[in-house]
Design a protein around this motif. Structure first.
Motif, mmCIF file in Angstrom:
data_model
loop_
_atom_site.group_PDB
_atom_site.id
_atom_site.type_symbol
_atom_site.label_atom_id
_atom_site.label_comp_id
_atom_site.label_asym_id
_atom_site.label_seq_id
_atom_site.Cartn_x
_atom_site.Cartn_y
_atom_site.Cartn_z
ATOM 1 N N ILE A 11 45.343 42.823 50.508
ATOM 2 C CA ILE A 11 45.496 42.895 49.059
ATOM 3 C C ILE A 11 45.150 41.524 48.475
ATOM 4 O O ILE A 11 45.915 40.569 48.630
ATOM 5 N N PRO A 12 43.988 41.396 47.825
ATOM 6 C CA PRO A 12 43.643 40.112 47.207
ATOM 7 C C PRO A 12 44.465 39.884 45.942
ATOM 8 O O PRO A 12 44.665 40.815 45.150
ATOM 9 N N TYR A 27 46.398 42.074 41.178
ATOM 10 C CA TYR A 27 46.289 42.595 42.541
ATOM 11 C C TYR A 27 45.024 43.439 42.630
ATOM 12 O O TYR A 27 44.879 44.420 41.901
ATOM 13 N N GLY A 28 44.126 43.054 43.525
ATOM 14 C CA GLY A 28 42.886 43.809 43.691
ATOM 15 C C GLY A 28 43.096 45.048 44.545
ATOM 16 O O GLY A 28 44.153 45.254 45.147
ATOM 17 N N GLY A 36 36.906 36.152 55.082
ATOM 18 C CA GLY A 36 37.506 35.186 54.162
ATOM 19 C C GLY A 36 36.616 34.933 52.961
ATOM 20 O O GLY A 36 37.069 34.941 51.809
ATOM 21 N N GLU A 37 35.349 34.726 53.227
ATOM 22 C CA GLU A 37 34.388 34.484 52.152
ATOM 23 C C GLU A 37 34.274 35.714 51.244
ATOM 24 O O GLU A 37 34.196 35.591 50.019
ATOM 25 N N ILE A 39 35.945 38.236 45.838
ATOM 26 C CA ILE A 39 36.645 39.226 45.005
ATOM 27 C C ILE A 39 37.683 38.526 44.123
ATOM 28 O O ILE A 39 37.811 38.823 42.927
ATOM 29 N N ILE A 40 38.428 37.589 44.710
ATOM 30 C CA ILE A 40 39.430 36.846 43.945
ATOM 31 C C ILE A 40 38.761 36.023 42.844
ATOM 32 O O ILE A 40 39.253 35.958 41.707
ATOM 33 N N HIS A 41 37.627 35.428 43.160
ATOM 34 C CA HIS A 41 36.894 34.630 42.169
ATOM 35 C C HIS A 41 36.496 35.492 40.973
ATOM 36 O O HIS A 41 36.614 35.076 39.806
ATOM 37 N N GLN A 42 36.036 36.709 41.242
ATOM 38 C CA GLN A 42 35.648 37.621 40.165
ATOM 39 C C GLN A 42 36.844 37.950 39.270
ATOM 40 O O GLN A 42 36.723 37.996 38.037
#
Length: 247
Positions: free
Chosen positions: A183-184, A210-211, A228-229, A234-237
């Motif tokens: 869960i990102p 929460y993605g 990881g990348e 996804i978190i960056h977006q």
């Protein structure tokens, strides 16, 4: 400074006054470990919510429906503030242990509570011990306990939320070895509560998103090699999308 002083009083006061609670929880754990785990979780969540109320933070939560409530997960988040732990842990639906730096194990009472909550302590300077911690986290997930880790490895002190440190790929072995969903979590503007104007605590607009769950086995081979990348992207977006909500 008043908010800072109040937070310090609550934290120190709770740790001291909770000594009898620790004893009661220990006794409960001898008869029903699950009951003890859940009661410890709910107690700390209540304390964390109270501390966040003192800070005056206005927290917007997005996508909480993406978090499964019937299976353990690996939470992966960006990390810019000490308050990231309070913001996220206060919302965990099931037992969840956080992976913290080894130095925190030396803090009396706090480390006891952390161990009650299945938190693990990671020695960032010892690769062998770090691997053991990850393998212990794998066992925790297999036993039904979620794990949360901030894979930047330390609190990111860059000015911009979008400017994250590289994610350590080793953290993601917890998901690949257990096949649990990732869960990102994207946390916007948490540093504005405290770190941006240390030692003052000020009300801040914070966004926690929460993605959607990421299932490593559903990814292609190349993406899985750089999990990881991929997760960081996804978190960056999400961070970029929510930045305007903190203005």
């Amino acid at each position: 400074m008043i908010r800072f002083i109040l937070v310090c009083i609550v934290v120190i006061g709770y740790l001291i006054l909770s000594i009898p609670i620790l004893l009661v929880e220990w006794i409960i754990g001898k008869f029903s470990p699950m009951t003890k785990d859940i009661s410890s979780l709910r107690i700390i969540q209540a304390v964390f919510r109270f501390i966040l109320w003192i800070t005056g933070a206005k927290v917007t939560v997005i996508g909480e429906e993406n978090v499964p409530k019937d299976t353990p997960v690996l939470y992966i988040g960006n990390h810019r503030s000490y308050f990231d732990i309070l913001l996220t842990y206060s919302r965990c639906p099931i037992r969840t242990g956080y992976i913290a730096k080894k130095e925190m194990e030396k803090i009396p009472l706090l480390s006891t509570w952390m161990k009650y909550l299945h938190c693990l302590f990671l020695d960032r300077k010892d690769i062998k011990q770090g691997l053991k911690t990850i393998l212990t986290a794998v066992d925790k997930v297999k036993s039904g306990i979620s794990i949360c880790i901030f894979p930047e490895g330390t609190r990111n002190k860059n000015t911009d939320d979008l400017d994250m440190l590289p994610f350590h790929e080793g953290s993601f072995k917890i998901a690949t070895k257990t096949k649990c969903p990732i869960i990102p979590i994207a946390i916007n503007n948490s540093a504005d509560i405290f770190e941006a104007h240390f030692p003052k605590i000020r009300p801040a607009k914070v966004v926690v998103e929460y993605g959607k769950p990421i299932y490593p086995d559903e990814l292609d081979k190349e993406t899985k090699k750089h999990l990881g990348e991929y997760t960081q992207g996804i978190i960056h977006q999400m961070l970029e999308k929510n930045k305007s909500l903190t203005q």
